[in-house]
Design an enzyme around this catalytic site. Structure first.
Site, PDB file in Angstrom:
ATOM      1  N   ASP A  78      -7.100  -2.721  -6.938  1.00  0.00           N
ATOM      2  CA  ASP A  78      -7.652  -3.161  -6.025  1.00  0.00           C
ATOM      3  C   ASP A  78      -8.095  -4.566  -6.323  1.00  0.00           C
ATOM      4  O   ASP A  78      -8.079  -5.343  -7.512  1.00  0.00           O
ATOM      5  CB  ASP A  78      -9.185  -2.501  -5.951  1.00  0.00           C
ATOM      6  CG  ASP A  78      -9.566  -2.943  -4.604  1.00  0.00           C
ATOM      7  OD1 ASP A  78     -10.270  -4.097  -4.454  1.00  0.00           O
ATOM      8  OD2 ASP A  78      -9.320  -1.906  -3.539  1.00  0.00           O
TER       9      ASP A  78
ATOM     10  N   ARG B 274       0.948  -1.380   0.038  1.00  0.00           N
ATOM     11  CA  ARG B 274       0.076   0.119  -0.061  1.00  0.00           C
ATOM     12  C   ARG B 274       0.933   1.321  -0.051  1.00  0.00           C
ATOM     13  O   ARG B 274       0.499   2.278   0.781  1.00  0.00           O
ATOM     14  CB  ARG B 274      -1.050   0.166   1.352  1.00  0.00           C
ATOM     15  CG  ARG B 274      -2.248  -0.835   0.996  1.00  0.00           C
ATOM     16  CD  ARG B 274      -3.188  -0.637   2.025  1.00  0.00           C
ATOM     17  NE  ARG B 274      -4.180  -1.781   2.341  1.00  0.00           N
ATOM     18  CZ  ARG B 274      -4.335  -2.255   3.458  1.00  0.00           C
ATOM     19  NH1 ARG B 274      -3.687  -1.340   4.537  1.00  0.00           N
ATOM     20  NH2 ARG B 274      -5.010  -3.046   3.622  1.00  0.00           N
TER      21      ARG B 274
ATOM     22  N   TYR C 292     -14.990 -12.116  -0.247  1.00  0.00           N
ATOM     23  CA  TYR C 292     -15.848 -10.760  -0.654  1.00  0.00           C
ATOM     24  C   TYR C 292     -17.096 -10.853  -1.323  1.00  0.00           C
ATOM     25  O   TYR C 292     -18.326 -10.330  -0.968  1.00  0.00           O
ATOM     26  CB  TYR C 292     -14.841  -9.834  -1.226  1.00  0.00           C
ATOM     27  CG  TYR C 292     -13.895  -9.123  -0.331  1.00  0.00           C
ATOM     28  CD1 TYR C 292     -14.218  -8.151   0.576  1.00  0.00           C
ATOM     29  CD2 TYR C 292     -12.640  -9.748  -0.455  1.00  0.00           C
ATOM     30  CE1 TYR C 292     -13.286  -7.598   1.256  1.00  0.00           C
ATOM     31  CE2 TYR C 292     -11.598  -9.065   0.339  1.00  0.00           C
ATOM     32  CZ  TYR C 292     -11.886  -7.909   1.302  1.00  0.00           C
ATOM     33  OH  TYR C 292     -10.950  -7.332   2.001  1.00  0.00           O
TER      34      TYR C 292
ATOM     35  N   ARG D 213      -7.173  11.904  -4.979  1.00  0.00           N
ATOM     36  CA  ARG D 213      -8.226  11.056  -4.703  1.00  0.00           C
ATOM     37  C   ARG D 213      -9.538  12.053  -4.628  1.00  0.00           C
ATOM     38  O   ARG D 213     -10.699  11.690  -5.187  1.00  0.00           O
ATOM     39  CB  ARG D 213      -8.127   9.980  -3.381  1.00  0.00           C
ATOM     40  CG  ARG D 213      -9.208   9.678  -2.863  1.00  0.00           C
ATOM     41  CD  ARG D 213      -9.860   8.604  -3.415  1.00  0.00           C
ATOM     42  NE  ARG D 213     -11.148   8.044  -2.813  1.00  0.00           N
ATOM     43  CZ  ARG D 213     -12.510   8.631  -2.653  1.00  0.00           C
ATOM     44  NH1 ARG D 213     -12.432   9.862  -3.191  1.00  0.00           N
ATOM     45  NH2 ARG D 213     -13.307   8.086  -1.963  1.00  0.00           N
TER      46      ARG D 213
ATOM     47  N   ARG E  19      -3.400   6.486   1.308  1.00  0.00           N
ATOM     48  CA  ARG E  19      -3.882   7.395   2.095  1.00  0.00           C
ATOM     49  C   ARG E  19      -2.965   8.270   2.940  1.00  0.00           C
ATOM     50  O   ARG E  19      -3.114   9.163   3.190  1.00  0.00           O
ATOM     51  CB  ARG E  19      -5.014   7.214   2.720  1.00  0.00           C
ATOM     52  CG  ARG E  19      -6.196   6.904   2.130  1.00  0.00           C
ATOM     53  CD  ARG E  19      -7.379   6.044   2.868  1.00  0.00           C
ATOM     54  NE  ARG E  19      -7.079   4.935   3.238  1.00  0.00           N
ATOM     55  CZ  ARG E  19      -7.955   4.207   4.270  1.00  0.00           C
ATOM     56  NH1 ARG E  19      -8.975   4.753   4.720  1.00  0.00           N
ATOM     57  NH2 ARG E  19      -7.525   2.968   4.330  1.00  0.00           N
TER      58      ARG E  19
END
Length: 356
Positions: A79, A29, A156, A42, A33
């Site tokens: 993703d 990652r 998921y 973003r 963020r």
């Protein structure tokens, strides 16, 4: 695909257990963020899905950490849920909750309606991003492509999003194993096509993220997760542009099955922070390279303390080839960029002593 020679191939050599002058470093990652430039982009993109599905934006995000830090790899900004999204399950992201599917897959009828996505059609935006990133990198560092493992994607898809108990997927595992196997086989075929398409587009190493393998029992892990990852690995294109394409397998919480994972056909195993790297090295007995495994929470400490932790990880692995420095999981959003910089600088400074 860019044909420019690779100026820094430390990562590829370390993943193949070849000698290097120092330990290569990248961060799970790393494009995310914790970086102000990511948050700004973003906000401009309007949504996470727009950010990852617009090749130019995905390229820009991928390159942000490589421009900021002296990292030894770029990892495609995407993703793990691109495949289920391409199957028409209605992926959307809920603020504070994470991914959700409008059409979860909960029975044999739903599984029977699913098809294998064509990477050149439904997932073309990913491949376009890979090509763009390779051109922009211009041989600076290798590009890592990735996919979620069959079991993790199934979690998921069946749960409809993130889960704490995994009640629905485990219910299917115990009550309708044939249905779950059918879903996992379909996902395995989809992932093979997808990763091979990423390699053809320019990915120079690939990683399988088995985020939820660690929630299984030992026998269920082997039957419902590892077996399908082995099937993926066995069908991957392992050479591109005259060079081997290494495969990294990472099961979070999977250290108990390390010996089985080392027989998977992967070139390297990602190790989370719950296992001493030295213990992992002894257990895999030279079969695979190891990637990891500093606790991501260590990055909340002072730069001096971070340096000590880097030294501890390097010392735990010991001297010699076959180690890629990384965190034991993704970097936490609240981490200060200068703390990530301190970790990377410490790897550069301290690791050459382990390669003499």
């Amino acid at each position: 695909m860019s044909n420019q020679p690779l100026k820094n191939d430390l990562l590829l050599r370390a993943l193949l257990r070849e000698p290097t002058s120092r330990t290569p470093v990248w961060v799970m990652r790393q494009a995310g963020r914790y970086l102000p430039e990511y948050r700004e982009l973003r906000a401009r993109a309007g949504s996470f899905i727009n950010l990852m599905s617009t090749p130019e934006l995905a390229c820009e995000v991928t390159l942000q950490p490589v421009k900021r830090f002296p990292l030894d790899a770029a990892i495609l900004f995407s993703d793990i849920l691109t495949i289920p999204a391409a199957m028409g399950l209605g992926l959307h992201f809920v603020e504070g909750e994470g991914p959700n599917f409008e059409h979860p897959v909960r029975d044999a009828a739903a599984v029977g309606k699913l098809g294998v996505p064509d990477p050149d059609m439904e997932l073309r935006y990913v491949l376009d991003a890979v090509r763009l990133i390779r051109a922009e990198l211009a041989g600076r560092v290798p590009l890592i492509g990735f996919a979620g493992s069959p079991w993790t994607l199934a979690c998921y898809m069946v749960e409809g999003g993130a889960s704490k108990e995994f009640a629905r997927i485990k219910g299917m595992l115990y009550a309708e194993p044939a249905c779950l196997h059918q879903l996992l086989e379909l996902l395995t075929r989809s992932i093979i096509l997808y990763l091979n398409a990423q390699i053809a587009a320019g990915a120079q190493a690939v990683m399988l993220f088995d985020t939820w393998g660690g929630v299984l029992t030992g026998s269920a892990y082997r039957e419902f997760s590892l077996r399908y990852m082995q099937a993926v690995i066995s069908q991957l294109q392992r050479e591109s542009q005259g060079r081997k394409v290494p495969v990294i397998l990472f099961t979070k919480g999977g250290s108990v099955w390390l010996e089985s994972m080392a027989e998977s056909g992967a070139d390297a195993l990602g190790i989370d922070w719950t296992l001493e790297l030295g213990d992992a090295r002894r257990r895999v007995n030279g079969k695979v390279a190891l990637q990891g495994n500093m606790d991501p929470a260590a990055l909340f400490a002072s730069p001096e303390r971070i340096r000590e932790e880097v030294q501890n990880v390097l010392h735990s692995y010991g001297k010699g080839a076959g180690h890629v420095f990384n965190l034991g999981h993704g970097i936490t959003p609240g981490v200060k960029p200068e703390h990530a910089a301190a970790m990377i600088a410490a790897v550069h400074e301290l690791s050459p002593a382990f390669h003499k």
